[in-house]
Design a protein around this motif. Structure first.
Motif: not given
Lengths: 355, 214
Positions: A27, A163-167, A169-170, B16, B28
């Motif tokens: 994701l 990329y884990h912190s991209r959640w 910015e999805l 999440l 990101g």
């Protein structure tokens, strides 16, 4: 019995956690669909039938300057491009190595601009060049050779670490393309139908040192050796891009190398090649001379197809049913995309169709 | 595709919840940092200071201009080397934000855009007569451009010390003194983070470059 239950429960928990993590990883990985579409170029190769006589490896000067569709339509030459943005020479080498796992082209064409970079440059470009590769020793070699000091190899194995912190910015793309990207390319070619004439090119800044690094020479040598071992003709080219500057001092080094090892070297920026190909920087570029648009890429491919056919006796394969079926699909998408971009240009003034 | 999207959304909601404690300092998508073919990347690698560095001391002078004072001129006189080129009264400080300086400089004769491959950053080459000002996108903010280099490309422009394209190597040494680094192709004077380089064609200067030294 109780022990077995605990064991199964533990295994089930580990398995569940693994699945959850893998799903989350997918994701948050960039999908490269609406923006920075070039991020999908490398993975796109694996969707092809993998039967090509000509393989291009290199940076944007490959994937934006040569139209494989023209090579197919005009000469029946099946070709593909394995290129990504700012693809460094070792990345091209490992992508060549990777490609040879699936097929053995007759000719490999390498664009020499990347000889200017002797060290890893930029994580974002590394990721676009490496993450789309299937796992193999080539991918591992590519990771090792490409990483900047700030990167970790583990984050290529488990991209979720990167990329884990991209959640937070999805976007809709992350959900729409969760299960895979839609094809955006045409045998590795990135199509642009707009026109932006080249204006006055600035004066190049002299360099304090024009010598290519030993690392680059090593990888060029490895590429040459790999081609020789597989009975593949290596052709060196410099694509007709006005910028970044291609210094005479660099050209001289490539000329000497090509002469020493009996390799063909075509500098498409030279006056005679520009005249032969008919490239016109007033009409055949979409960004002022940095890259060709589809009209320029077709001109270049048309000339180059004739050269390849004559020099290396490449056969017209346009009547082979399996190949033809795949290329019919690619050609149809290519012409539809050209038409779509032209319609957008007329209606919105840009190829994306942004109001 | 819609069904897939809905499935993905449901899955994501569960993920999440499970992952919000992950945190971390990584961004990101890898930053759209300095472009593939930006001016910054097309430049020569940073040079090492030579062992024969002259004594260089920075002092503030009017006009926000950082001046390095150097001893060791060939004629025995002390010379002052400026590392910020001044164009039409406007100091151009490499490394600083470009927009305010460009505004002060006014209309350029021409501008060349060099967009980064794939990303949004753009390097620019602004030409003002015989002076070329190069900017590049900030590493962390592609919308912000910084001054990267100033090139004096013909004899209509001279350095603040009066050296111009076409002058000889001897003229240069007489004004600037011993270079920090030199080869038959160039002579370089540098201070912390900046350099002014004189590229030679035989005995004559063919181009002068004020640039960042990493």
């Amino acid at each position: 019995m109780a022990n077995k239950k605990v064991l199964f429960s533990g295994l089930a928990m580990v398995l569940t956690a693994g699945i959850v993590l893998a799903a989350y990883q997918r994701l948050v990985q960039p999908k490269y669909m609406s923006d920075v579409v070039e991020g999908n170029l490398i993975a796109d190769y694996y969707n092809s039938g993998m039967d090509h006589d000509v393989l291009f490896v290199g940076d944007c000067e490959c994937y934006e300057n040569f139209s494989p569709v023209t090579l197919w339509e005009n000469y029946g030459i099946s070709s593909c491009i394995r290129g990504s943005a700012q693809q460094l020479i070792w990345q091209s080498y490992y992508l060549l190595e990777d490609t040879l796992r699936y097929e053995k082209p007759k000719v490999v064409v390498f664009n020499v601009l990347s000889m200017k970079y002797g060290e890893p440059q930029n994580e974002a470009y590394n990721r676009m060049s490496i993450e789309g590769m299937r796992w193999s020793s080539s991918k591992i070699g590519n990771i090792k050779a490409s990483m900047t000091e700030e990167e970790s190899a583990l984050s290529y194995v488990f991209p979720v670490l990167r990329y884990h912190s991209r959640w937070s910015e999805l976007t809709a793309d992350d959900f729409t393309y969760y299960f895979g990207a839609e094809p955006n390319f045409f045998s590795g070619y990135y199509l642009r139908a707009d026109v932006k004439p080249a204006g006055k090119t600035p004066t190049p800044t002299p360099l304090t040192d024009y010598a290519f690094s030993d690392t680059c020479w090593d990888y060029l040598g490895k590429m040459m050796k790999l081609c020789a071992e597989n009975h593949i003709q290596l052709v060196l080219i410099k694509a007709p891009s006005l910028y970044p500057f291609w210094y005479d001092e660099w050209d001289q080094q490539i000329c000497e190398y090509a002469e020493k090892y009996h390799l063909p070297y075509l500098n498409f920026l030279s006056e005679d090649k520009l005249a032969a190909t008919g490239i016109d920087f007033e009409t055949d570029t979409y960004d002022g001379g940095l890259h060709l648009n589809v009209y320029g890429a077709e001109k270049l491919a048309d000339w180059f197809g004739g050269y390849l056919k004559e020099k290396y006796s490449l056969q017209d394969r346009s009547q082979e049913p399996v190949l033809r079926a795949e290329w019919d699909d690619i050609c149809a998408r290519y012409h539809a995309e050209t038409a779509r971009q032209l319609a957008n240009l007329e209606q919105y003034g840009n190829v994306k169709g942004e109001a | 595709m819609n069904r897939k999207a809905i499935m993905a959304a449901v899955l994501a909601a569960a993920m999440l919840t499970a992952m919000t404690g992950c945190g971390g300092d990584t961004a990101g998508t890898p930053a759209a940092s300095s472009g593939a073919d930006s001016a910054a990347e097309s430049s020569a690698p940073a040079m090492e200071a030579s062992e024969a560095d002259p004594v260089v001391e920075s002092v503030e002078v009017p006009g926000d201009e950082v001046i390095a004072e150097e001893s060791g001129a060939a004629d025995g006189e002390t010379v002052q080397i400026t590392f910020d080129y001044v164009l039409n009264g406007t100091p151009i400080v490499v490394g600083e934000e470009a927009a305010p300086v460009l505004e002060k400089l006014g209309a350029e004769d021409s501008v060349f855009e060099a967009p980064s491959c794939a990303f949004t950053g753009v390097s620019y080459y602004y030409t003002y007569g015989g002076v070329q000002v190069i900017t590049y996108p900030d590493e962390h903010d592609q919308s912000l451009n910084r001054l990267y280099e100033v090139d004096l490309i013909d004899d209509t422009a001279a350095t603040n010390e009066g050296i111009k394209v076409g002058d000889t190597y001897d003229d240069l040494i007489a004004k600037y003194g011993k270079p920090d680094q030199e080869t038959p192709a160039y002579a370089s004077y540098q201070t912390e983070g900046k350099a002014v380089r004189f590229f030679l064609d035989g005995e004559n200067i063919k181009q002068i470059v004020y640039t960042i030294v990493m």
